[in-house]
Design a protein around this motif. Structure first.
Motif, short mmCIF file in Angstrom:
data_model
loop_
_atom_site.label_atom_id
_atom_site.label_comp_id
_atom_site.label_asym_id
_atom_site.label_seq_id
_atom_site.Cartn_x
_atom_site.Cartn_y
_atom_site.Cartn_z
N THR A 158 40.12 30.53 36.23
CA THR A 158 40.46 31.70 37.04
C THR A 158 39.73 31.65 38.38
OG1 THR A 158 40.82 33.04 35.07
CG2 THR A 158 40.41 34.23 37.12
N ALA A 159 38.45 31.31 38.34
CA ALA A 159 37.62 31.31 39.55
C ALA A 159 38.05 30.23 40.54
CB ALA A 159 36.15 31.10 39.18
N SER A 160 38.46 29.09 40.03
CA SER A 160 38.76 27.98 40.93
C SER A 160 40.22 27.94 41.38
CB SER A 160 38.40 26.65 40.28
OG SER A 160 39.10 26.48 39.07
N ASP A 161 41.14 28.52 40.60
CA ASP A 161 42.57 28.38 40.91
C ASP A 161 43.23 29.62 41.49
OD1 ASP A 161 42.31 25.87 39.85
OD2 ASP A 161 43.32 26.33 37.95
N SER A 162 42.62 30.78 41.38
CA SER A 162 43.30 32.02 41.77
C SER A 162 43.22 32.26 43.27
CB SER A 162 42.67 33.21 41.04
OG SER A 162 42.77 33.04 39.65
N GLY A 163 44.33 32.69 43.83
CA GLY A 163 44.36 33.05 45.25
C GLY A 163 43.79 34.43 45.51
N ALA A 164 43.81 35.27 44.48
CA ALA A 164 43.26 36.63 44.60
C ALA A 164 42.65 37.02 43.26
CB ALA A 164 44.35 37.62 44.99
N LEU A 165 41.59 37.82 43.31
CA LEU A 165 40.84 38.15 42.10
C LEU A 165 40.47 39.63 42.04
CD1 LEU A 165 38.31 35.17 42.21
CD2 LEU A 165 40.06 35.50 40.44
N ILE A 166 40.30 40.11 40.82
CA ILE A 166 39.59 41.35 40.55
C ILE A 166 38.26 40.92 39.93
CG2 ILE A 166 39.50 43.47 39.17
CD1 ILE A 166 42.59 43.44 39.20
N ILE A 167 37.16 41.38 40.52
CA ILE A 167 35.84 40.97 40.03
C ILE A 167 35.02 42.20 39.67
CG2 ILE A 167 33.68 39.76 40.58
CD1 ILE A 167 35.23 37.98 42.46
N ARG A 168 34.46 42.17 38.45
CA ARG A 168 33.52 43.21 38.02
C ARG A 168 32.13 42.62 38.14
NH1 ARG A 168 34.21 43.73 32.40
NH2 ARG A 168 32.39 42.43 32.17
N GLY A 169 31.21 43.44 38.63
CA GLY A 169 29.85 42.94 38.75
C GLY A 169 28.87 44.02 39.15
N ARG A 170 27.65 43.59 39.38
CA ARG A 170 26.57 44.51 39.76
C ARG A 170 26.36 44.43 41.26
NH1 ARG A 170 21.37 43.65 40.62
NH2 ARG A 170 21.45 41.57 39.70
N LEU A 171 26.32 45.60 41.87
CA LEU A 171 26.16 45.69 43.31
C LEU A 171 24.69 45.53 43.68
CD1 LEU A 171 27.65 46.24 45.96
CD2 LEU A 171 27.25 48.66 45.59
N GLU A 172 24.42 44.61 44.57
CA GLU A 172 23.05 44.35 45.02
C GLU A 172 23.01 44.55 46.53
OE1 GLU A 172 21.61 40.13 45.58
OE2 GLU A 172 20.53 40.66 43.74
N ARG A 173 21.99 45.27 47.00
CA ARG A 173 21.87 45.51 48.43
C ARG A 173 20.43 45.26 48.86
NH1 ARG A 173 24.19 50.14 48.56
NH2 ARG A 173 26.25 49.39 49.10
N ALA A 174 20.25 44.39 49.87
CA ALA A 174 18.91 44.09 50.39
C ALA A 174 19.04 43.73 51.86
CB ALA A 174 18.27 42.95 49.61
#
Length: 200
Positions: A158-174
């Motif tokens: 999915t990560a290498s072949d997809s032209g568009a993604l929905i990604i769930r993750g943790r927001l980091e701000r620095a």
């Protein structure tokens, strides 16, 4: 269009690409009409008599929808001056609680969020110990995504072949930089073709 072909000698695929990209709109034709006329125009050659073609008169053709114009732009040129491909999906994405790049900038740090976008580029520097950096693009901006080796391996295809993604993750701000630390990647189907710059 016939005069353009006769003067320049461009090929049928070239005049069709110009028509698809909306370049021929300046002659007062819609994109569909221009595509139809491209067949007739492509037969015009300096060595032939002008106006002698096998293609009949154009039928009444409907205009292109916003989605179709975006697809045509991206197919012909790789970019669009109209709606961004993600903009066509924004209403559904909002209903699913998926944030835009603009909304991500004000979301609380250390929260889990979902974002969606076209993959603009993937990069894995030799100095990053296998971590992959990805940029997603939507109609409001860019989203920085950091993908660990483990997450990449779990979602490699999915990560290498997809032209568009929905990604769930943790927001980091620095230091005023916002990154999403990816936990789950999901393919986002688009009707429009997209291209990314990978591992450069």
């Amino acid at each position: 269009m016939a005069d353009l072909v006769r003067r320049t000698g461009i090929t049928a695929p070239q005049i069709e690409a110009l028509a698809t990209a909306g370049v021929i709109d300046c002659f007062g034709l819609s994109r569909r009409q221009a595509l139809w006329e491209a067949g007739r125009a492509a037969e015009e050659r300096p060595e032939r008599f002008a106006g002698v073609t096998a293609v009949g008169p154009p039928p009444t053709l409907p205009g292109m929808s916003d989605d179709e114009i975006t697809i045509a732009d991206l197919w012909a040129t790789g970019i669009t001056t109209g709606k961004h491909p993600i903009q066509h999906l924004r209403q559904q994405l909002q209903a699913d609680g998926i944030l835009s790049a603009k909304e991500l900038r004000t979301a609380p740090a250390n929260t889990r969020v979902r974002v969606a976008g076209v993959v603009a580029h993937r990069q894995r520097p030799a100095t990053a110990s296998g971590v992959t950096f990805m940029n997603l693009e939507d109609e409001t901006g860019m989203i920085n995504v950091i993908i660990s080796i483990g997450c990449w391996n779990r979602h490699r295809k999915t990560a290498s072949d997809s032209g568009a993604l929905i990604i769930r993750g943790r927001l980091e701000r620095a230091d005023n930089v916002t990154n999403l630390i990816a936990e789950h990647l999901q393919r986002l189907p688009l009707t429009a073709p997209t291209r990314s710059r990978n591992f450069r």
